[in-house]
Design an enzyme around this catalytic site. Structure first.
Site, PDB file in Angstrom:
ATOM      1  N   GLU A  82       0.584   6.725  -6.718  1.00  0.00           N
ATOM      2  CA  GLU A  82      -0.543   7.661  -6.742  1.00  0.00           C
ATOM      3  C   GLU A  82      -0.066   9.112  -6.728  1.00  0.00           C
ATOM      4  O   GLU A  82      -0.611   9.964  -7.440  1.00  0.00           O
ATOM      5  CB  GLU A  82      -1.435   7.361  -5.533  1.00  0.00           C
ATOM      6  N   LYS A 117       0.833  -1.208   0.000  1.00  0.00           N
ATOM      7  CA  LYS A 117       0.000   0.000   0.000  1.00  0.00           C
ATOM      8  C   LYS A 117       0.869   1.259   0.000  1.00  0.00           C
ATOM      9  O   LYS A 117       0.526   2.271  -0.619  1.00  0.00           O
ATOM     10  CB  LYS A 117      -0.917  -0.002   1.224  1.00  0.00           C
TER      11      LYS A 117
END
Length: 304
Positions: free
Chosen positions: A173, A166
């Site tokens: 991102e 993550k």
């Protein structure tokens, strides 16, 4: 299946609702009396059948570590704790060791989906032992998006692998958001472009840059075409820094992430159209607060 859920904020509250919609019984605990199902952690654990499965969804750092420590004496052999927050992966080994002293299992689960997860499902990246993953698989299946399991869920490896995955996801991102943001600024800067929001919308079908983030960019621009209501100030919640630290430690060049992270630092010193776009995107996909236009607030920092 019946699980406990600690933390009923923006993410946790929506997760409780999705789980219940999918047939998972959930007992939730939160210090906010308006949203909690039970008055304490002890009451939450008492309400669960054995083996007890408790999902922790609270802010990363000390709050998560303290929550795990407070759960440890309440749980027994065969029980399981899942940390679904944005914890640093190095915390996972510490948490797992603490719980293992009582025979309690531990999984770390990176969760992506923001405020849209209740409707669309959450991308899940899990670290820990296969037996523990199998125990919680009905919960993961209820939370993930519809479709093939492997397109929304991964057992990434041992303890720490979920949060590490993550962390890298969030580093990627950062770069994607900033690429869209720079494109926005350049389109605005050239007088030949008369409708910047329409240009972004035209990219959403058939182009190689289409994505959910692009859809959210269009949504933000339709609500505020010039981003006049957002100051060009963007915080960072830690994962970008951690990813860059790992890039340095492993000699992996990540210039895109570095540039995007440093641009956020710059945003705290002066207003920037591209950072307005980053702030707008964070608000769109995660419900993160935006800073109203006005005087700067200094350099900012990220602390546990």
């Amino acid at each position: 299946m019946h699980i406990g859920l600690v933390g009923l904020g923006k993410m946790g509250g929506n997760m409780r609702a999705r789980l219940r919609d999918k047939g998972i019984e959930v007992t939730g605990y939160d210090p906010n009396p308006d949203v909690t199902d039970v008055p304490s952690l002890a009451a939450l654990v008492e309400a669960l059948p054995s083996p007890k499965v408790v999902w922790v969804m609270v802010p990363s750092g000390k709050i998560t570590r303290d929550t795990v420590a407070n759960l440890a004496p309440l749980l027994k052999d065969g029980d399981l704790v899942i940390d679904g927050g944005n914890s640093k992966w190095t915390d996972d080994e510490v948490n797992a060791k603490l719980l293992a002293e009582r025979g309690t299992g531990y999984l770390d689960c990176g969760v992506s989906g923001g405020v849209w997860g209740r409707e669309n499902g959450y991308g899940l990246m899990v670290g820990g032992a296969k037996g523990h993953v199998d125990l919680a698989l009905p919960v993961f299946d209820a939370l993930r998006p519809e479709g093939p399991r492997e397109e929304g869920f991964v057992h990434a490896g041992g303890v720490g692998a979920g949060h590490y995955s993550k962390m890298v996801h969030n580093g990627v991102e950062y770069g994607l958001m900033h690429a869209y943001a720079e494109g926005y600024e350049l389109l605005e800067a050239k007088g030949i472009i008369t409708d910047v929001p329409a240009v972004f919308k035209a990219w959403t079908r058939g182009t190689v840059v289409r994505s959910w983030l692009l859809d959210l960019m269009v949504r933000a621009l339709e609500e505020d075409p010039k981003l006049d209501n957002i100051r060009g100030y963007a915080q960072d919640s830690g994962e970008g820094r951690w990813t860059l630290e790992q890039a340095i430690e492993n000699a992996v060049p990540m210039p895109v992430l570095a540039a995007a992270l440093f641009a956020r630092f710059s945003s705290r010193q002066e207003d920037s159209p591209s950072i307005k776009a980053v702030a707008a995107l964070r608000n769109q996909f995660g419900g993160h607060a935006v800073t109203s236009a006005g005087p700067t607030s200094g350099s900012g920092s990220t602390k546990d």
